[in-house]
Design a protein around this motif. Structure first.
Motif, PDB file in Angstrom:
ATOM      1  N   LEU A   1     -10.157 -15.825   6.825  1.00  0.00           N
ATOM      2  CA  LEU A   1     -10.268 -16.875   5.812  1.00  0.00           C
ATOM      3  C   LEU A   1      -8.919 -17.580   5.660  1.00  0.00           C
ATOM      4  N   THR A   2      -8.942 -18.852   5.261  1.00  0.00           N
ATOM      5  CA  THR A   2      -7.722 -19.652   5.143  1.00  0.00           C
ATOM      6  C   THR A   2      -7.539 -20.135   3.715  1.00  0.00           C
ATOM      7  N   GLU A   3      -6.434 -20.833   3.484  1.00  0.00           N
ATOM      8  CA  GLU A   3      -6.144 -21.354   2.148  1.00  0.00           C
ATOM      9  C   GLU A   3      -7.241 -22.289   1.660  1.00  0.00           C
ATOM     10  N   ALA A   4      -7.847 -23.043   2.594  1.00  0.00           N
ATOM     11  CA  ALA A   4      -8.891 -23.987   2.208  1.00  0.00           C
ATOM     12  C   ALA A   4     -10.126 -23.289   1.662  1.00  0.00           C
TER      13      ALA A   4
ATOM     14  N   GLU B   1      -0.598 -19.987  -0.937  1.00  0.00           N
ATOM     15  CA  GLU B   1      -0.490 -19.143   0.254  1.00  0.00           C
ATOM     16  C   GLU B   1      -1.662 -18.173   0.307  1.00  0.00           C
ATOM     17  N   VAL B   2      -2.132 -17.911   1.535  1.00  0.00           N
ATOM     18  CA  VAL B   2      -3.137 -16.874   1.777  1.00  0.00           C
ATOM     19  C   VAL B   2      -2.718 -16.123   3.032  1.00  0.00           C
ATOM     20  N   ARG B   3      -2.574 -14.833   2.911  1.00  0.00           N
ATOM     21  CA  ARG B   3      -2.209 -14.004   4.061  1.00  0.00           C
ATOM     22  C   ARG B   3      -3.169 -12.819   4.148  1.00  0.00           C
ATOM     23  N   GLU B   4      -3.690 -12.586   5.340  1.00  0.00           N
ATOM     24  CA  GLU B   4      -4.485 -11.394   5.583  1.00  0.00           C
ATOM     25  C   GLU B   4      -3.534 -10.304   6.072  1.00  0.00           C
ATOM     26  N   THR B   5      -3.377  -9.263   5.291  1.00  0.00           N
ATOM     27  CA  THR B   5      -2.332  -8.270   5.568  1.00  0.00           C
ATOM     28  C   THR B   5      -2.944  -6.886   5.766  1.00  0.00           C
ATOM     29  N   PRO B   6      -2.279  -6.040   6.570  1.00  0.00           N
ATOM     30  CA  PRO B   6      -2.720  -4.643   6.698  1.00  0.00           C
ATOM     31  C   PRO B   6      -2.411  -3.885   5.413  1.00  0.00           C
ATOM     32  N   ASN B   7      -3.147  -2.820   5.211  1.00  0.00           N
ATOM     33  CA  ASN B   7      -2.976  -2.063   3.980  1.00  0.00           C
ATOM     34  C   ASN B   7      -3.148  -0.577   4.266  1.00  0.00           C
ATOM     35  N   ALA B   8      -2.317   0.215   3.634  1.00  0.00           N
ATOM     36  CA  ALA B   8      -2.435   1.668   3.763  1.00  0.00           C
ATOM     37  C   ALA B   8      -3.509   2.185   2.813  1.00  0.00           C
ATOM     38  N   VAL B   9      -4.015   3.396   3.118  1.00  0.00           N
ATOM     39  CA  VAL B   9      -5.096   3.999   2.339  1.00  0.00           C
ATOM     40  C   VAL B   9      -4.616   5.317   1.747  1.00  0.00           C
ATOM     41  N   ASP B  10      -4.929   5.507   0.476  1.00  0.00           N
ATOM     42  CA  ASP B  10      -4.699   6.794  -0.190  1.00  0.00           C
ATOM     43  C   ASP B  10      -6.011   7.584  -0.058  1.00  0.00           C
ATOM     44  N   PHE B  11      -6.062   8.465   0.958  1.00  0.00           N
ATOM     45  CA  PHE B  11      -7.286   9.145   1.387  1.00  0.00           C
ATOM     46  C   PHE B  11      -7.351  10.528   0.751  1.00  0.00           C
ATOM     47  N   ILE B  12      -8.428  10.763  -0.029  1.00  0.00           N
ATOM     48  CA  ILE B  12      -8.608  12.053  -0.701  1.00  0.00           C
ATOM     49  C   ILE B  12      -9.826  12.742  -0.089  1.00  0.00           C
ATOM     50  N   VAL B  13      -9.607  13.947   0.427  1.00  0.00           N
ATOM     51  CA  VAL B  13     -10.694  14.750   1.001  1.00  0.00           C
ATOM     52  C   VAL B  13     -11.002  15.876   0.019  1.00  0.00           C
ATOM     53  N   ALA B  14     -12.241  15.880  -0.496  1.00  0.00           N
ATOM     54  CA  ALA B  14     -12.664  16.910  -1.447  1.00  0.00           C
ATOM     55  C   ALA B  14     -13.719  17.784  -0.776  1.00  0.00           C
ATOM     56  N   VAL B  15     -13.460  19.089  -0.700  1.00  0.00           N
ATOM     57  CA  VAL B  15     -14.364  20.012  -0.004  1.00  0.00           C
ATOM     58  C   VAL B  15     -14.965  20.969  -1.034  1.00  0.00           C
TER      59      VAL B  15
ATOM     60  N   LEU C   1     -10.973  -0.675   4.397  1.00  0.00           N
ATOM     61  CA  LEU C   1      -9.948  -0.677   3.349  1.00  0.00           C
ATOM     62  C   LEU C   1      -8.568  -1.041   3.890  1.00  0.00           C
ATOM     63  N   ARG C   2      -8.454  -1.170   5.212  1.00  0.00           N
ATOM     64  CA  ARG C   2      -7.131  -1.395   5.804  1.00  0.00           C
ATOM     65  C   ARG C   2      -6.726  -2.864   5.832  1.00  0.00           C
ATOM     66  N   ARG C   3      -7.602  -3.760   5.419  1.00  0.00           N
ATOM     67  CA  ARG C   3      -7.264  -5.179   5.391  1.00  0.00           C
ATOM     68  C   ARG C   3      -7.448  -5.692   3.963  1.00  0.00           C
ATOM     69  N   GLN C   4      -6.619  -6.640   3.610  1.00  0.00           N
ATOM     70  CA  GLN C   4      -6.771  -7.301   2.316  1.00  0.00           C
ATOM     71  C   GLN C   4      -6.122  -8.675   2.397  1.00  0.00           C
ATOM     72  N   TYR C   5      -6.403  -9.474   1.411  1.00  0.00           N
ATOM     73  CA  TYR C   5      -5.812 -10.808   1.331  1.00  0.00           C
ATOM     74  C   TYR C   5      -4.768 -10.831   0.209  1.00  0.00           C
ATOM     75  N   GLU C   6      -3.606 -11.392   0.532  1.00  0.00           N
ATOM     76  CA  GLU C   6      -2.597 -11.682  -0.485  1.00  0.00           C
ATOM     77  C   GLU C   6      -2.662 -13.171  -0.778  1.00  0.00           C
ATOM     78  N   VAL C   7      -2.946 -13.502  -2.016  1.00  0.00           N
ATOM     79  CA  VAL C   7      -3.135 -14.894  -2.441  1.00  0.00           C
ATOM     80  C   VAL C   7      -2.062 -15.232  -3.467  1.00  0.00           C
ATOM     81  N   VAL C   8      -1.408 -16.355  -3.273  1.00  0.00           N
ATOM     82  CA  VAL C   8      -0.368 -16.811  -4.198  1.00  0.00           C
ATOM     83  C   VAL C   8      -0.772 -18.187  -4.720  1.00  0.00           C
TER      84      VAL C   8
END
Length: 640
Positions: free
Chosen positions: A93-96, A111-125, A302-309
């Motif tokens: 997706l773009t600014e438009a 501004e619009v940037r598609e950025t990588p993102n880290a994940v806080d992964f919780i494993v419950a057994v 979950l590893r991608r997100q958009y930063e919008v300014v």
């Protein structure tokens, strides 16, 4: 019939109680079809539109604001996810494609940037005896451990900086581990003692508690992989409570349900499915025969997100409401409304080292003229943002005695100038600077009194000692004197011409003078003596009719001059008519060789002759005419 039951379940449990039991007792295609129709009619008749909208909304793209950062106001930073109905991330997706609704007003994004993102992964057994089941050479627990360990090198190659937390019913085994080696060590702690554990909700409850708190690092997305056997029906309600907490925090829970196909616990299965559905996750039933899904399939969305300014235009302190809108050629969606709090104040502005007095001097130019120096006075200011939100300045303006003398709409805004070349006299001048920022907030400095001295203009000769005002006055007087002399000469010449046309013994007489003349009768060819009447010179008079504002005792006005002006002003008119309805200069009466002529000179109240309006072009006057000026009336007469 399975389709009918599915529709009824989508409507909600509240509807199910209203359906006759007979509909469930039958079987067959016809009964299944009836259930479909009945479920549809029930939705329409009940009027519960919100439930229908919820089902429809699940089939539309979703926009979610994960983080809203106003710390660099007026720049506002948003972190957002845009998902397809199947939960996959929408890329490219773009600014438009983005808009922001701030307090109900649509704003563009910067501004619009598609950025990588880290994940806080919780494993419950959640352990249990079923973990010890063995269909192949490995137990279910070993297969689960292998699937988790297989993910580690894949996550390592991605290098996203994930965090891993491992929770069992015994407590938190490892929290916020930030390296693949630590993840491997943590997953290897899953020991056979889990096989002897009694299934409970302890691990799930702790995982939800951790996920709804702060992530390992700001901006990280949190998710839970819940590995569990079937639970007792008594724990079903507790599962609903945990699902509500996770859904409210936007935490997705994916579930590996470890249970053979022969295990039938409808209430438990329903509670586990509801947990996944309400949080946007999935349930995978693992019997030991199938390969477990790759862990990364849960984390990849979950590893991608958009930063919008975007640039905020909020100019009032308090809560500001923000909605992120995404519109493309294919779909349109918007987020839930989020808010941020901000304190906004107008910029503070002040003078910097202002002078108390300015001494101007005259400088002679090459052409002999003089100019004031310095030609302009610099005025420096300083502005600051007491609300700690630096932003753009739109305008600064310098006022001298309330009048704008300099305006800056581009940088530098803190350097203003006062042109003083047109100053002629010294004195105390009042200086003030106003400022306006990009949010439309205005402020001004205190009023600064400034003493300016201007010496007399130096003169190279006597003509330069005369000011321009005095020179103009002298020229006007000279022109007036010349005009008076010329007019007097003209009047004297006219009188001499008139005197040559009259015998010396002629006296003013109203009677006509008779003389004998010869008239030729062209029909009879005879010459007949005749008496011709030659009129004497006559003078015009104005006599008041005594109506309106007239003063009946006013004597007649003798029109003896070639040009006479009438009005209420003794300065502008030759003849003063004391009436408020008469203009200062109302009419002009001219004595021409062919008679008298009346002209209106632009009066407000107007002029009439015999009830006919008179313009500035004028009209001829005849004996007996009635002249009205405003509310004053006169009769015009010719007398010798």
């Amino acid at each position: 019939m399975g389709l009918g039951r599915a529709l009824i379940a989508a409507i909600g449990n509240s509807y199910k109680s209203r359906i006759p039991a007979a509909l469930f007792a039958r079987s067959g295609r016809k009964t299944g079809f009836n259930l479909v129709i009945f479920a549809f009619l029930l939705m329409c008749v009940s009027g519960q539109v919100a439930g229908v909208n919820t089902v429809l909304a699940q089939n539309e793209p979703r926009v979610k604001i994960n983080r809203l950062d106003p710390s660099k106001f007026p720049n506002i930073y948003l972190e957002a996810d845009i998902y397809r109905p199947d939960g996959s991330f929408i890329s490219d997706l773009t600014e438009a494609d983005f808009r922001v609704a701030e307090n109900g007003t649509i704003r563009p994004v910067d501004e619009v940037r598609e950025t990588p993102n880290a994940v806080d992964f919780i494993v419950a057994v959640n352990g249990g005896p079923v973990f010890g089941n063995r269909i192949s050479s490995k137990t279910n627990l070993q297969l689960i451990k292998d699937a988790l360990l297989d993910w580690v090198p894949q996550a390592k190659s991605l290098g996203k900086g994930d965090s891993v937390t491992l929770v069992t019913n015994a407590g938190v085994k490892a929290a916020h581990l930030d390296s693949p080696d630590k993840w491997t060590a943590a997953f290897n702690t899953l020991s056979p003692e889990l096989i002897n554990a009694v299934p409970s909700l302890t691990s799930l409850s702790k995982a939800v508690e951790l996920a709804t708190g702060s992530p390992a690092n700001p901006g990280m997305k949190q998710t839970i992989l819940y590995i569990t056997p079937l639970i007792s029906s008594g724990l079903a309600k507790a599962v609903d409570n945990l699902a509500e907490q996770a859904a409210g925090a936007g935490i997705k829970i994916n579930i590996w349900l470890v249970a053979p196909l022969s295990a039938k616990q409808p209430e438990s299965e329903k509670a586990i499915q509801s947990l996944a559905d309400r949080t946007g996750g999935e349930v995978y039933r693992f019997t030991g025969r199938e390969a477990l899904p790759p862990v990364e399939t849960y984390l990849m969305p979950l590893r991608r997100q958009y930063e919008v300014v975007y640039r905020s235009r909020a100019n009032k302190s308090g809560l500001q409401n923000v909605t992120l809108i995404v519109q493309t050629d294919v779909f349109q969606a918007q987020s839930m409304e989020e808010s941020f709090d901000v304190t906004v104040k107008a910029p503070n502005v002040m003078f910097v080292n202002p002078p108390e007095q300015i001494d101007l001097k005259w400088n002679r130019q090459e052409n002999g003229s003089y100019t004031l120096e310095p030609s302009e006075i610099p005025v420096d200011i300083r502005y600051e943002f007491l609300d700690s939100h630096p932003r753009n300045i739109q305008t600064t303006r310098l006022l001298v005695d309330g009048q704008a003398v300099d305006e800056r709409n581009v940088p530098p805004f803190d350097k203003l100038k006062w042109p003083v070349t047109k100053i002629k006299t010294g004195g105390t001048y009042s200086l003030q600077v106003t400022i306006r920022d990009e949010l439309g907030l205005n402020n001004q400095t205190v009023v600064l009194p400034l003493e300016v001295t201007v010496p007399p203009v130096p003169a190279a000769n006597w003509l330069e000692t005369i000011s321009s005002e005095r020179l103009a006055l002298a020229i006007g007087v000279i022109i007036l004197i010349i005009g008076t002399v010329l007019f007097t000469q003209y009047r004297m010449k006219q009188r001499r011409i008139k005197s040559t046309l009259k015998p010396a013994s002629t006296r003013a007489d109203t009677r006509p003078v008779e003389r004998t003349a010869v008239v030729v009768n062209l029909l009879e060819g005879k010459t007949i003596p005749s008496t011709l009447v030659t009129p004497r010179d006559t003078t015009g008079w104005l006599f008041s009719l005594g109506d309106g504002d007239n003063i009946t005792t006013q004597p007649g006005i003798r029109l003896s001059e070639s040009v006479m002006t009438l009005g209420s002003s003794p300065i502008r008119a030759n003849v003063v008519i004391p009436s408020p309805s008469v203009d200062g200069l109302h009419v002009r009466i001219l004595h021409r060789p062919d008679g008298y002529w009346l002209e209106d000179v632009g009066s407000v109240s107007g002029t009439w002759v015999n009830s006919t309006p008179v313009s500035n072009l004028g009209t001829a006057l005849h004996n007996g005419d009635i002249i009205r000026m405003g509310k004053v009336s006169y009769r015009f007469e010719l007398r010798g």
